[in-house]
Design a protein around this motif. Sequence first.
Motif, PDB file in Angstrom:
ATOM      1  N   GLY A  86     -10.815   7.557  -6.083  1.00 15.49           N
ATOM      2  CA  GLY A  86      -9.643   7.780  -6.931  1.00 15.49           C
ATOM      3  C   GLY A  86      -8.706   6.589  -7.014  1.00 15.49           C
ATOM      4  N   LEU A  87      -9.290   5.392  -7.189  1.00 12.80           N
ATOM      5  CA  LEU A  87      -8.431   4.208  -7.359  1.00 12.80           C
ATOM      6  C   LEU A  87      -7.888   4.176  -8.793  1.00 12.80           C
ATOM      7  N   PHE A  88      -6.710   3.594  -8.956  1.00 12.47           N
ATOM      8  CA  PHE A  88      -6.156   3.448 -10.308  1.00 12.47           C
ATOM      9  C   PHE A  88      -6.904   2.309 -11.002  1.00 12.47           C
ATOM     10  N   PRO A  89      -7.555   2.574 -12.134  1.00  8.57           N
ATOM     11  CA  PRO A  89      -8.420   1.559 -12.747  1.00  8.57           C
ATOM     12  C   PRO A  89      -7.666   0.331 -13.256  1.00  8.57           C
ATOM     13  N   HIS A  90      -6.393   0.508 -13.631  1.00 14.70           N
ATOM     14  CA  HIS A  90      -5.681  -0.629 -14.222  1.00 14.70           C
ATOM     15  C   HIS A  90      -4.800  -1.374 -13.228  1.00 14.70           C
ATOM     16  N   ARG A  91      -4.959  -1.013 -11.949  1.00 12.58           N
ATOM     17  CA  ARG A  91      -4.217  -1.765 -10.927  1.00 12.58           C
ATOM     18  C   ARG A  91      -5.189  -2.575 -10.099  1.00 12.58           C
ATOM     19  N   THR A  92      -4.706  -3.723  -9.637  1.00 11.49           N
ATOM     20  CA  THR A  92      -5.571  -4.562  -8.804  1.00 11.49           C
ATOM     21  C   THR A  92      -5.837  -3.849  -7.481  1.00 11.49           C
ATOM     22  N   ILE A  93      -6.833  -4.367  -6.763  1.00 11.61           N
ATOM     23  CA  ILE A  93      -7.192  -3.791  -5.465  1.00 11.61           C
ATOM     24  C   ILE A  93      -6.003  -3.874  -4.515  1.00 11.61           C
ATOM     25  N   LEU A  94      -5.284  -5.022  -4.561  1.00  7.44           N
ATOM     26  CA  LEU A  94      -4.132  -5.186  -3.679  1.00  7.44           C
ATOM     27  C   LEU A  94      -3.069  -4.129  -3.994  1.00  7.44           C
ATOM     28  N   ARG A 142     -15.485  -0.164  -2.951  1.00  2.66           N
ATOM     29  CA  ARG A 142     -14.430   0.767  -3.406  1.00  2.66           C
ATOM     30  C   ARG A 142     -14.084   1.760  -2.304  1.00  2.66           C
ATOM     31  N   GLN A 143     -15.140   2.197  -1.599  1.00  4.30           N
ATOM     32  CA  GLN A 143     -14.911   3.158  -0.531  1.00  4.30           C
ATOM     33  C   GLN A 143     -14.057   2.530   0.583  1.00  4.30           C
ATOM     34  N   ARG A 144     -14.304   1.260   0.843  1.00  7.50           N
ATOM     35  CA  ARG A 144     -13.485   0.565   1.850  1.00  7.50           C
ATOM     36  C   ARG A 144     -12.027   0.504   1.408  1.00  7.50           C
ATOM     37  N   VAL A 145     -11.822   0.254   0.112  1.00 10.29           N
ATOM     38  CA  VAL A 145     -10.450   0.207  -0.397  1.00 10.29           C
ATOM     39  C   VAL A 145      -9.789   1.574  -0.193  1.00 10.29           C
ATOM     40  N   GLY A 146     -10.577   2.631  -0.396  1.00 15.67           N
ATOM     41  CA  GLY A 146     -10.050   3.984  -0.183  1.00 15.67           C
ATOM     42  C   GLY A 146      -9.535   4.155   1.233  1.00 15.67           C
ATOM     43  N   VAL A 147     -10.292   3.643   2.201  1.00 16.62           N
ATOM     44  CA  VAL A 147      -9.889   3.750   3.608  1.00 16.62           C
ATOM     45  C   VAL A 147      -8.644   2.885   3.851  1.00 16.62           C
ATOM     46  N   ALA A 148      -8.654   1.660   3.307  1.00 17.67           N
ATOM     47  CA  ALA A 148      -7.507   0.758   3.486  1.00 17.67           C
ATOM     48  C   ALA A 148      -6.245   1.395   2.915  1.00 17.67           C
TER      49      ALA A 148
END
Length: 387
Positions: A86-94, A142-148
């Motif tokens: 569920g990351l926001f598609p229009h925002r950077t990873i940071l 992406r999954q790692r970003v979810g955890v971060a």
Amino acid sequence: MIRFDQVTKRYADGTTAVDDLSFEVAEGELVTLVGPSGCGKTTTMMMVNRLIEPTSGRIFVDGEDIATIDPVRLRRRIGYVIQQVGLFPHRTILDNTATVPALIGWKKPKARARAAELLDLVGLDPKTYGGRYPEQLSGGQRQRVGVARALAADPPVLLMDEPFGAVDPVVREQLQDEFLRMQAAVRKTVLLVTHDIEEAVRLGDRIAVYGQGRIEQFDTPGAVLGKPATPYVAEFVGADRGLKRLSVTAVEAADLEQPAVVGIDESAAQAAARLRQEGARWAVVLDGQGDLHGWVGVDEVALAGAGGRVGELAHRMNAWVPVGAPLKQAFGVMLQHDAGWVAVLDGSRFLGVLTPAKLHEALRRSVDADALGVGRDEVDFDSVADA
Ligand SMILES: Nc1ncnc2c1ncn2[C@@H]1O[C@H](COP(=O)(O)OP(=O)(O)OP(=O)(O)O)[C@@H](O)[C@H]1O
């Protein structure tokens, strides 16, 4: 830290998803909820951050009845990781990672600095990945970003619903390893839902095995695999539960045999005489600090002639594992090198060797100790030969 007290959830259509559930997750503990589809795992988890309200019973987080805490405030104290990320598609990873710190009012530079730190922690270089958008990452990344993201505001509690479910088995194992390393450092109180028993035993300090809306067994992975409480649990964990236990039982110093040892500077003739006297066919070669240098065969030292030194004759010892490694790793190393034993090291210090017989004893003893709730060295057991 998280306590369920006689919690029941009945949906409007009459489905009882969770039935009179009581259990506790201690501070810094990782508990996995495992069971077949539809047994109530997700319902259990979503009651903790009040995305679902129980029909009866109470849930406590850090001693506080969550029914008395404003849900939005509660959720800021609880990291939440889901399979779809569920990351926001229009925002950077940071910026995705900095979502919660920004929400709770951190200034942008501080939130971003924290996000960069977290990306680093989950194995993503913030310089390389921080500026990308979600679609420019692999599923595992992406999954790692979810955890971060879930960890960004440093919540004491983490809820994870099939967090590594959407990736292939190899990436999944990598993510699990990384997560365990991270958890060893941050020690969050974690409730993790999975339908995969392998994942449950790999990650959980304790596992709750679910039947329909109820916990059938709540225990350490070793105990669930070694002593399933009911036929249902036995069937769920699988006929190969003995093999699975290899991955949850650690090599301990008490499991080891002490083989013949020679010093790196010893003369070959002296070593040969001593080894013959001891009836050894080979010996471990140690340096003056007790660190492992290699091994030698008794015939080799005997043939070396006058003036030969053990150190010059030693072979490199490739079959070794660190103490605390799972028995599965030790067994794997044994097979890989076609060796009858593996050396066990504490750092570079030699502790002893693990043989197949000792490995078997360690497996049996770990189950008995878990079942009795006592330290492993206090358990008396029959030798394999007597069993
Ligand atoms: N909103 C709802 N209304 C009615 N029944 C529901 C609702 N949500 C879940 N259920 C039912 O409650 C039971 C438990 O569902 P839950 O999602 O907690 O199971 P689960 O163990 O997480 O399953 P899975 O592994 O498939 O996600 C199931 O029988 C499900 O059909």
